[in-house]
Design a protein around this motif. Structure first.
Motif, PDB file in Angstrom:
ATOM      1  N   PRO A 157     -12.408 -26.127  42.003  1.00 24.99           N
ATOM      2  CA  PRO A 157     -11.215 -26.369  41.180  1.00 24.99           C
ATOM      3  C   PRO A 157     -10.708 -27.804  41.352  1.00 24.99           C
ATOM      4  CG  PRO A 157     -10.584 -25.282  43.205  1.00 24.99           C
ATOM      5  CD  PRO A 157     -12.104 -25.350  43.210  1.00 24.99           C
ATOM      6  N   ALA A 158      -9.761 -28.196  40.517  1.00 21.74           N
ATOM      7  CA  ALA A 158      -9.127 -29.513  40.622  1.00 21.74           C
ATOM      8  C   ALA A 158      -8.058 -29.525  41.715  1.00 21.74           C
ATOM      9  CB  ALA A 158      -8.513 -29.918  39.286  1.00 21.74           C
ATOM     10  N   THR A 159      -7.428 -28.380  41.958  1.00 18.08           N
ATOM     11  CA  THR A 159      -6.430 -28.248  43.020  1.00 18.08           C
ATOM     12  C   THR A 159      -6.638 -26.912  43.723  1.00 18.08           C
ATOM     13  OG1 THR A 159      -4.758 -27.182  41.635  1.00 18.08           O
ATOM     14  CG2 THR A 159      -4.704 -29.591  41.735  1.00 18.08           C
ATOM     15  N   ALA A 160      -6.113 -26.818  44.930  1.00 20.53           N
ATOM     16  CA  ALA A 160      -6.197 -25.562  45.685  1.00 20.53           C
ATOM     17  C   ALA A 160      -5.016 -25.495  46.648  1.00 20.53           C
ATOM     18  CB  ALA A 160      -7.517 -25.477  46.454  1.00 20.53           C
ATOM     19  N   GLU A 161      -4.721 -24.279  47.091  1.00 21.10           N
ATOM     20  CA  GLU A 161      -3.720 -24.067  48.138  1.00 21.10           C
ATOM     21  C   GLU A 161      -4.289 -23.102  49.162  1.00 21.10           C
ATOM     22  OE1 GLU A 161       0.334 -23.256  47.056  1.00 21.10           O
ATOM     23  OE2 GLU A 161       0.213 -24.596  45.324  1.00 21.10           O
ATOM     24  N   VAL A 162      -3.924 -23.308  50.410  1.00 22.44           N
ATOM     25  CA  VAL A 162      -4.411 -22.512  51.530  1.00 22.44           C
ATOM     26  C   VAL A 162      -3.216 -22.027  52.332  1.00 22.44           C
ATOM     27  CG1 VAL A 162      -5.738 -22.585  53.683  1.00 22.44           C
ATOM     28  CG2 VAL A 162      -6.529 -23.893  51.705  1.00 22.44           C
ATOM     29  N   LEU A 183      -4.035 -29.102  48.110  1.00 22.27           N
ATOM     30  CA  LEU A 183      -5.224 -29.947  48.114  1.00 22.27           C
ATOM     31  C   LEU A 183      -5.494 -30.470  46.708  1.00 22.27           C
ATOM     32  CD1 LEU A 183      -7.787 -30.892  49.674  1.00 22.27           C
ATOM     33  CD2 LEU A 183      -8.736 -28.634  49.233  1.00 22.27           C
ATOM     34  N   VAL A 184      -5.666 -31.780  46.593  1.00 17.35           N
ATOM     35  CA  VAL A 184      -5.980 -32.424  45.314  1.00 17.35           C
ATOM     36  C   VAL A 184      -6.798 -33.672  45.645  1.00 17.35           C
ATOM     37  CG1 VAL A 184      -3.847 -33.816  45.256  1.00 17.35           C
ATOM     38  CG2 VAL A 184      -4.981 -33.198  43.114  1.00 17.35           C
ATOM     39  N   HIS A 185      -7.616 -34.120  44.722  1.00 15.40           N
ATOM     40  CA  HIS A 185      -8.423 -35.310  45.022  1.00 15.40           C
ATOM     41  C   HIS A 185      -7.597 -36.594  44.957  1.00 15.40           C
ATOM     42  CE1 HIS A 185     -11.667 -38.076  45.476  1.00 15.40           C
ATOM     43  NE2 HIS A 185     -11.411 -38.631  44.304  1.00 15.40           N
ATOM     44  N   ASN A 186      -6.941 -36.837  43.863  1.00 15.21           N
ATOM     45  CA  ASN A 186      -6.253 -38.099  43.662  1.00 15.21           C
ATOM     46  C   ASN A 186      -4.743 -37.895  43.778  1.00 15.21           C
ATOM     47  OD1 ASN A 186      -5.225 -40.551  42.758  1.00 15.21           O
ATOM     48  ND2 ASN A 186      -6.663 -40.734  41.062  1.00 15.21           N
ATOM     49  N   GLY A 187      -4.133 -38.526  44.765  1.00 13.78           N
ATOM     50  CA  GLY A 187      -2.685 -38.418  44.960  1.00 13.78           C
ATOM     51  C   GLY A 187      -1.885 -39.333  44.052  1.00 13.78           C
ATOM     52  N   ILE A 201     -12.592 -25.658  57.030  1.00 14.66           N
ATOM     53  CA  ILE A 201     -12.908 -27.023  56.623  1.00 14.66           C
ATOM     54  C   ILE A 201     -12.304 -27.233  55.235  1.00 14.66           C
ATOM     55  CG2 ILE A 201     -14.718 -28.687  56.042  1.00 14.66           C
ATOM     56  CD1 ILE A 201     -16.598 -27.027  57.894  1.00 14.66           C
ATOM     57  N   VAL A 202     -11.606 -28.336  55.067  1.00 16.30           N
ATOM     58  CA  VAL A 202     -11.032 -28.711  53.783  1.00 16.30           C
ATOM     59  C   VAL A 202     -11.692 -30.021  53.361  1.00 16.30           C
ATOM     60  CG1 VAL A 202      -8.923 -29.550  52.687  1.00 16.30           C
ATOM     61  CG2 VAL A 202      -8.841 -27.517  54.119  1.00 16.30           C
ATOM     62  N   HIS A 203     -12.091 -30.111  52.094  1.00 18.81           N
ATOM     63  CA  HIS A 203     -12.692 -31.349  51.573  1.00 18.81           C
ATOM     64  C   HIS A 203     -11.919 -31.781  50.340  1.00 18.81           C
ATOM     65  CE1 HIS A 203     -15.518 -34.318  50.153  1.00 18.81           C
ATOM     66  NE2 HIS A 203     -16.291 -34.128  51.219  1.00 18.81           N
ATOM     67  N   THR A 204     -11.498 -33.042  50.326  1.00 18.80           N
ATOM     68  CA  THR A 204     -10.632 -33.556  49.268  1.00 18.80           C
ATOM     69  C   THR A 204     -11.363 -34.041  48.022  1.00 18.80           C
ATOM     70  OG1 THR A 204     -10.603 -35.812  50.144  1.00 18.80           O
ATOM     71  CG2 THR A 204      -8.917 -34.285  50.973  1.00 18.80           C
ATOM     72  N   GLY A 205     -12.639 -33.762  47.904  1.00 12.60           N
ATOM     73  CA  GLY A 205     -13.374 -34.124  46.695  1.00 12.60           C
ATOM     74  C   GLY A 205     -14.196 -35.384  46.830  1.00 12.60           C
ATOM     75  N   ASP A 206     -14.982 -35.641  45.795  1.00 14.86           N
ATOM     76  CA  ASP A 206     -15.998 -36.696  45.780  1.00 14.86           C
ATOM     77  C   ASP A 206     -17.074 -36.433  46.825  1.00 14.86           C
ATOM     78  OD1 ASP A 206     -14.935 -37.909  43.586  1.00 14.86           O
ATOM     79  OD2 ASP A 206     -14.357 -39.762  44.586  1.00 14.86           O
TER      80      ASP A 206
END
Length: 180
Positions: free
Chosen positions: A71-76, A86-90, A32-37
């Motif tokens: 974290p603010a960013t991640a990689e899988v 993965l980052v919240h705001n593009g 499961i990946v979640h983009t924040g907020d």
């Protein structure tokens, strides 16, 4: 590999549970990946309790405990040597595909949230960006949504947008923004 992608759940302001169709998609996933907020630590714990491993980033609406935990960013790592960023705001729409490619140069796909707008854009070389929309806070979008990424050992990445208001049916293509 099957990746369930959620974003912008905003708990508890927008409820305290994911729709049943979202939980079912998450349970069928390998990750499961979640983009924040998510908004609060209870939301993070609820997503983690679904079962598959969770990779998430914090967003601008997350409280201090979530920001500390994520974290603010991640990689899988995905199959076949591919990576998901993965980052919240593009950021702004203009130049987003190129900007996210530059920010995550090793990634085949970058997922982000923030806008609550289901979106997919693909470059000619198959690099893609996507936003799953929101399972709980559709804002001005007509449907609640999430995405499922299938990353086979061979072959291209496949993306399915899920219409959570229709019990898990495919989100109509005209409701997924193409920002390419």
């Amino acid at each position: 590999m099957r990746v369930a992608i959620l974003g912008d759940t905003h708990f508890p302001r927008r409820g305290s549970a994911l729709p049943d169709a979202a939980v079912a998609e998450c349970r069928r996933a390998d990750l499961i990946v979640h983009t924040g907020d998510m908004a609060d630590i209870g939301a993070l714990r609820a997503v983690q309790a679904i079962g598959p491993p969770v990779v998430a980033v914090h967003g601008n609406a997350d409280d201090a405990r979530v920001r500390k935990a994520l974290p603010a960013t991640a990689e899988v790592q995905l199959p076949a040597g591919r990576h998901l960023g993965l980052v919240h705001n593009g950021g702004p729409e203009a130049g987003r595909l190129q900007r996210l490619r530059a920010r995550f140069p090793e990634c085949a796909v970058v997922v982000f949230g923030h806008s609550h707008i289901p979106l997919m854009a693909r470059a000619e070389d198959c690099f893609m960006i996507l936003n799953p929309g929101s399972a709980t806070d559709r804002r001005r979008q007509p449907r609640h949504s999430m995405a499922v990424l299938t990353a086979p050992a061979r072959g291209p990445l496949r993306v399915r947008f899920v219409d959570l208001d229709a019990g898990g049916a495919d989100l109509p293509a005209d409701l997924v923004r193409d920002a390419a």
